[in-house]
Structures are given as C-alpha cells and as structure tokens.
Enzyme design. Structure first.
Site, PDB file in Angstrom:
ATOM      1  N   ARG A   1       0.839  -1.196   0.000  1.00 19.85           N
ATOM      2  CA  ARG A   1       0.000   0.000   0.000  1.00 19.85           C
ATOM      3  C   ARG A   1       0.873   1.244   0.000  1.00 19.85           C
ATOM      4  O   ARG A   1       2.068   1.163   0.327  1.00 19.85           O
ATOM      5  CB  ARG A   1      -0.870  -0.004   1.272  1.00 19.85           C
ATOM      6  CG  ARG A   1      -1.682  -1.281   1.425  1.00 19.85           C
ATOM      7  CD  ARG A   1      -1.861  -1.646   2.904  1.00 19.85           C
ATOM      8  NE  ARG A   1      -2.464  -2.986   3.042  1.00 19.85           N
ATOM      9  CZ  ARG A   1      -3.765  -3.219   3.090  1.00 19.85           C
ATOM     10  NH1 ARG A   1      -4.611  -2.213   3.050  1.00 19.85           N
ATOM     11  NH2 ARG A   1      -4.231  -4.450   3.183  1.00 19.85           N
TER      12      ARG A   1
ATOM     13  N   ASP B   1      -3.598   3.898   3.556  1.00 16.86           N
ATOM     14  CA  ASP B   1      -3.378   2.471   3.816  1.00 16.86           C
ATOM     15  C   ASP B   1      -4.356   1.615   3.024  1.00 16.86           C
ATOM     16  O   ASP B   1      -4.214   0.399   2.983  1.00 16.86           O
ATOM     17  CB  ASP B   1      -3.497   2.161   5.316  1.00 16.86           C
ATOM     18  CG  ASP B   1      -4.790   2.683   5.919  1.00 16.86           C
ATOM     19  OD1 ASP B   1      -5.044   3.893   5.813  1.00 16.86           O
ATOM     20  OD2 ASP B   1      -5.561   1.877   6.471  1.00 16.86           O
ATOM     21  N   ASN B   2      -5.324   2.242   2.382  1.00 21.22           N
ATOM     22  CA  ASN B   2      -6.271   1.496   1.553  1.00 21.22           C
ATOM     23  C   ASN B   2      -6.036   1.764   0.077  1.00 21.22           C
ATOM     24  O   ASN B   2      -6.940   1.587  -0.736  1.00 21.22           O
ATOM     25  CB  ASN B   2      -7.705   1.867   1.936  1.00 21.22           C
ATOM     26  CG  ASN B   2      -8.072   1.378   3.333  1.00 21.22           C
ATOM     27  OD1 ASN B   2      -7.467   0.431   3.843  1.00 21.22           O
ATOM     28  ND2 ASN B   2      -9.033   2.013   3.949  1.00 21.22           N
TER      29      ASN B   2
HETATM   30  P1  AMP Z   1      -9.695  -0.725   7.637  1.00 20.01           P
HETATM   31  O1  AMP Z   1     -10.635   0.324   8.123  1.00 20.01           O
HETATM   32  O2  AMP Z   1     -10.348  -2.069   7.462  1.00 20.01           O
HETATM   33  O3  AMP Z   1      -8.903  -0.311   6.454  1.00 20.01           O
HETATM   34  O4  AMP Z   1      -8.679  -0.956   8.832  1.00 20.01           O
HETATM   35  C1  AMP Z   1      -7.831   0.038   9.362  1.00 20.01           C
HETATM   36  C2  AMP Z   1      -6.888  -0.593  10.354  1.00 20.01           C
HETATM   37  O5  AMP Z   1      -7.587  -1.141  11.450  1.00 20.01           O
HETATM   38  C3  AMP Z   1      -6.038  -1.725   9.790  1.00 20.01           C
HETATM   39  O6  AMP Z   1      -4.776  -1.656  10.403  1.00 20.01           O
HETATM   40  C4  AMP Z   1      -6.789  -2.954  10.217  1.00 20.01           C
HETATM   41  O7  AMP Z   1      -5.961  -4.079  10.298  1.00 20.01           O
HETATM   42  C5  AMP Z   1      -7.303  -2.532  11.592  1.00 20.01           C
HETATM   43  N1  AMP Z   1      -8.527  -3.261  11.959  1.00 20.01           N
HETATM   44  C6  AMP Z   1      -9.756  -3.091  11.432  1.00 20.01           C
HETATM   45  N2  AMP Z   1     -10.638  -3.926  12.009  1.00 20.01           N
HETATM   46  C7  AMP Z   1      -9.957  -4.648  12.928  1.00 20.01           C
HETATM   47  C8  AMP Z   1     -10.301  -5.668  13.858  1.00 20.01           C
HETATM   48  N3  AMP Z   1     -11.546  -6.123  13.974  1.00 20.01           N
HETATM   49  N4  AMP Z   1      -9.313  -6.168  14.635  1.00 20.01           N
HETATM   50  C9  AMP Z   1      -8.065  -5.718  14.538  1.00 20.01           C
HETATM   51  N5  AMP Z   1      -7.672  -4.755  13.699  1.00 20.01           N
HETATM   52  C10 AMP Z   1      -8.601  -4.219  12.892  1.00 20.01           C
HETATM   53 MG    MG Z   2      -7.567  -1.124   5.307  1.00 24.58          MG
END
Ligand code: AMP
Ligand code: MG
Length: 492
Positions: free
Chosen positions: A181, A250-251
């Site tokens: 990313r 990060d996305n």
């Molecule tokens: P995202 O919003 O899915 O792009 O996630 C943003 C960050 O939060 C990333 O580092 C994910 O790995 C972390 N993250 C999201 N959901 C969880 C979860 N249920 N447990 C642990 N880490 C999470």
């Molecule tokens: Mg993400």
C-alpha cells in the site's frame, strides 16, 4: 500430504521489520459459504478440495497449509488526513503467494483470521455482513473489468463477533496482486528507515513494475507507474458510479487495484456529492472528491520516495513534483477516453468532453440513474424507438431530449455503423451493478436467516454485468423509494 497450495513466497523473505509472523487463530465451527471456482482454477487450486473439510479448515485458519508462511504485514497510513505511524494487518493474515496460470504472482490472504501484533484494540475478526459485501462488490468489480482484489472464498466461523451487537463471524479469503500500500512506504519513511524503504521500492519494482528497473531513474519510474495506475483506476471508478468510501493511504495499493471494500457503494441516481460511508462525516471521500484525493495520496507516496529520487533534496523535490504534475493529465486521458466509449464515440472530436460533462450535469439535476442512463444510451444509439428508456429516468425528460439531440448530431460524425456501435456500447455500459439495496438484502438473509441463496444468485448475476439476463431483469432496477440504502458501514 500433497501440496494443495503451490506456495512460492517472497514477501516473507523480506527483512523482519516488514511483517510479524503469526498463526491464524482457530475457530469453533467453520462452514463454507461460497468458493469462487473459476478464480480457484485460475490460481492453480482445486475448487473441490477447497470446498472439502480439509480445504475449509485452511480457509478458516484452523489448519496451516503446507508451504504457507503466515504473516501480518506492517504499514502506516493517513486515516481521514491524520497520520498513524503504525497500522498493519490487524485482522488479515497473508498465507503466502502462488503463481497463477497466467504466470502472475498472487497473494492469498485471510481477512478476519484472528489477532496479530498490529491488532491494537481490535479482535482480529470480521463480521459476516462486511465479508459478504466485500465478496459481492469485489467480484462485481472484477467482472466489470476494473482492477481489484478478488474473493476466493468466504466461510462462517461458528463464533459471534461483538460490534454494536453480537453478529456471526466470517472469514474472507482475498486474492491480490500484492498487498503493498502507499501506507507500506509511509511505514518505513516515517521511521527514517531508508534501507527498508529501498528494499521495499526494489521489491515493488521487481514484482509490479519490472520495466522501471531499466529506466534511467528507476524509483521515479516506479512513482510514475503508480500514478498512472491510480489515475486510471479512479477514472474507472468514476465511470461506474463507484464510491470507495475510505480512501485512506493504507487502503491504496501501489498496483492500482481497488482494495479494502468497507463502506463502499455504487450510486443509483447520479449525485456528485454522494457519500454513503457512515464514518465519513465531512464527505472527505465523496464521489466527486475521489480524483483529488487520489492525487493527495500519491503526493504522500512521492514524499516517502524523496530520499531515493535524488541525492540532492531540491532535485528530489523537483523530480517528485514533475511526476505528480502528470497525474491530472493521466486521469483526464483515462476518464475522457472511457467516457467517449460510454457515449459511443470511438473517434475524438473537439467538444466531446463538454458533451459528456453536460450529460452528467443533466443527470445530476434530474436525478437520473447513473447505470441505466448509459445502458439506455447504448440502445438509443441504434435509433431505438423510446430512446432505450433513458429519457424516462430524468425527472424532466426534456432535459434528456435537449442533450440527446446534440449527441445524435455528434454520432453522425462517427464512422462506425449503428449495430456495431450499439454492441460496443453494451460492452462498456453495464446493466448490472451491485446496488446497495440488493447487497443489503443478501446480508439480511444471511445474517438473520442463515440463508445464502440470495448471495449465490446475486453473485451469479453480477458475474455477467454486460449481458442481458432477462430472467434476472429486476436486478438492474434501481431501488424503490422504501428500499433505498443511504448509509453503509465498514463494520470493523
Ligand atoms: P480498515 O478500516 O479495514 O482499512 O482498517 C484500518 C486498520 O484497522 C487496519 O490496520 C486494520 O488491520 C485494523 N482493523 C480493522 N478492524 C480490525 C479488527 N476487527 N481487529 C483488529 N484490527 C482491525
Ligand atoms: Mg484497510
């Protein structure tokens, strides 16, 4: 045991600060929801084995397949504009890489497979709803021909996850060209780890931009490649009415694949201001902002690469700026080229951009359905009697008529015969997109009634978005007023 996954891992060979080794946490009662047989076959995997008890155990993280070296990758990122120096895979585990039948290296990752060193306060798990949403939308995107990560399988875990309420847990098996990313570069740059940065950049070049290795300035060529890929991707999103919803750095991949389907949505009626994500309070990631946000994110990538672009700081800055300056024209070129095709214009003429812009403006003013308007134009292009149903989509059809008169005059200057043009337009203007109300209905049936039949039907329809499917015509329809879904949630 025979080798079920022909793993050939490279990321797990990188220096140790790139990832944390981790074993997926077993779940109580895994059950297969769906396996993507065509994708499995393309990856050199046996779909029947994947659906077997042993396969499902791997997809659920209950068994580590031979050759797998599970890791959680490290990354940082700007979330809604705020820099977070350490994010990383908090609930995703990379099982390894395979070479697919086309010779492409693909990551195989479990999403929702338990806690990792990067989980912070999270449980490392995923709820069934978001897993199904990602499965449906990423597969639809793939069928639309738009670069994306893919869904290989979904399983339910037999365990509950706690969000606002208790929900069934699930795990998605995601396939990607890689999971590098913009935020991966930020992880090293923000630590001042120039050696790590260089290793990452060299790895990215070797894996994704091999031509850059032979360029005069390889790292700038890498940056240029990412800029082109993202400009093209975002142009494609805009022209199917897709709103990613969480365009944090990060996305954003460096390959130009759509990744991390959270609160994403396809719009029904065209509205440039559209925001669906419940967490996007200020509309930072609204539909019309996506091209500019793409550029902002790429500027963050360029900043990371500065130490590699030139020894002299001013020269590095000038190089980065030069690359970033190309984003706007890259985007415009991709966008206008694609829009012309959607309008049935296969030659370029002065005034085409205005013609396209004016259509979108009229669609916005008259709440015309994005997908059906273009689909209707495809029919109308061959002189269809009622103009392909397109004009009825406009609150005031005379706005359509005024525009269509101009469009017909422009079509007269096209060399292509009407039948060929109609077919070409039908091949770029989908009938079927993953409409929010359909996705929600699938999720409700699965979560409330353990009924996956609607999922299978929707995924099947969306696998052929450009084909007329008379038996499933209702899937092309916009929602009725009471079916409209205005908010989407990432469910983390
Ligand atoms: P995202 O919003 O899915 O792009 O996630 C943003 C960050 O939060 C990333 O580092 C994910 O790995 C972390 N993250 C999201 N959901 C969880 C979860 N249920 N447990 C642990 N880490 C999470
Ligand atoms: Mg993400």
């Amino acid at each position: 045991m025979t080798l079920q996954f022909p793993f050939d891992n490279t990321y797990a060979r990188l220096p140790e600060q790139f990832f944390a080794r981790v074993t997926p946490a077993p779940v109580r009662a895994p059950r297969l929801v769906r396996v993507n047989a065509p994708l499995a076959t393309r990856l050199g995997l046996d779909p029947e084995w994947l659906a077997s008890e042993a396969g499902v155990a791997v997809l659920a993280g209950n068994r580590v397949a031979e050759g797998s070296e599970p890791i959680a990758t490290a990354y940082a990122g700007h979330q809604f504009g705020n820099f977070v120096p350490q994010l990383g895979d908090g609930r995703a585990i990379l099982l390894g890489e395979v070479i697919d039948l086309a010779g492409e290296r693909r990551d195989i990752q479990l999403k929702g497979a338990g806690r990792t060193r990067f989980s912070r306060g999270g449980d490392g798990r995923a709820a069934l709803g978001p897993v199904l949403r990602e499965y449906i939308v990423s597969e639809a995107m793939g069928a639309l021909g738009i670069p994306t990560t893919r869904a290989l399988a979904a399983v339910v875990t037999g365990e509950a996850v706690r969000r606002e309420e208790l929900l069934p847990g699930a795990i998605l098996t995601r396939v990607a060209s890689s999971h590098i990313r913009v935020g991966t570069f930020q992880f090293f740059a923000s630590r001042g780890d120039v050696d790590g940065l260089r290793v990452l950049a060299d790895y990215a070049i070797a894996r994704h931009y091999p031509d850059a290795a032979h360029a005069e300035r390889p790292y700038q060529a890498l940056l240029d490649g990412v800029i082109r890929a993202q400009a093209s991707l975002i142009a494609e999103w805009m022209l199917v009415g897709f709103i990613h919803g969480v365009m944090n750095t990060d996305n954003m991949t460096i390959t130009g694949e759509t990744i991390d389907y959270g609160p994403c949505a396809f719009m029904d009626a065209y509205d440039p201001q559209a925001v669906f994500s419940a967490i996007d309070e200020y509309g930072r990631y609204a539909y019309f902002r996506q091209p500019a946000i793409g550029q902002w994110n790429l500027a963050r990538l360029a900043e990371c690469l500065l130490p590699l672009l030139a020894d002299d700081a001013d020269a590095a800055l000038a190089a980065a700026q030069g690359s970033l300056d190309a984003y706007a024209s890259s985007f415009e070129q991709a966008y206008q080229g694609r829009l012309r095709q959607k309008l049935g214009l296969f030659t370029a003429c002065a005034g085409d951009a205005e013609l396209g812009r004016d259509l979108l403006e009229a669609m916005g003013a008259h709440h015309a359905d994005f997908t059906l308007t273009f689909r209707g134009l495809s029919e109308a292009s061959a002189g269809d009697e009622d103009d392909g149903g397109g004009r009825r989509l406009f609150a005031d059809p005379s706005a359509y008529d005024a525009w269509a008169a101009r469009w017909r005059r422009r079509l007269e200057r096209e060399p292509m015969d009407a039948a060929t043009r109609r077919n070409a337009m039908l091949a770029v203007n989908p009938a079927y997109i993953p409409r929010n109300h359909r996705v929600e209905a699938v999720i409700r049936a699965a979560v409330d009634n353990d009924d996956f039949a609607p999922l299978h039907e929707l995924v099947t329809v969306l696998s052929r978005p450009f084909d007329a499917q008379p038996a499933f015509a209702q899937y092309a329809d916009p929602p009725a007023a009471h079916e409209r879904v205005l908010r989407t949630f990432c469910g983390t």
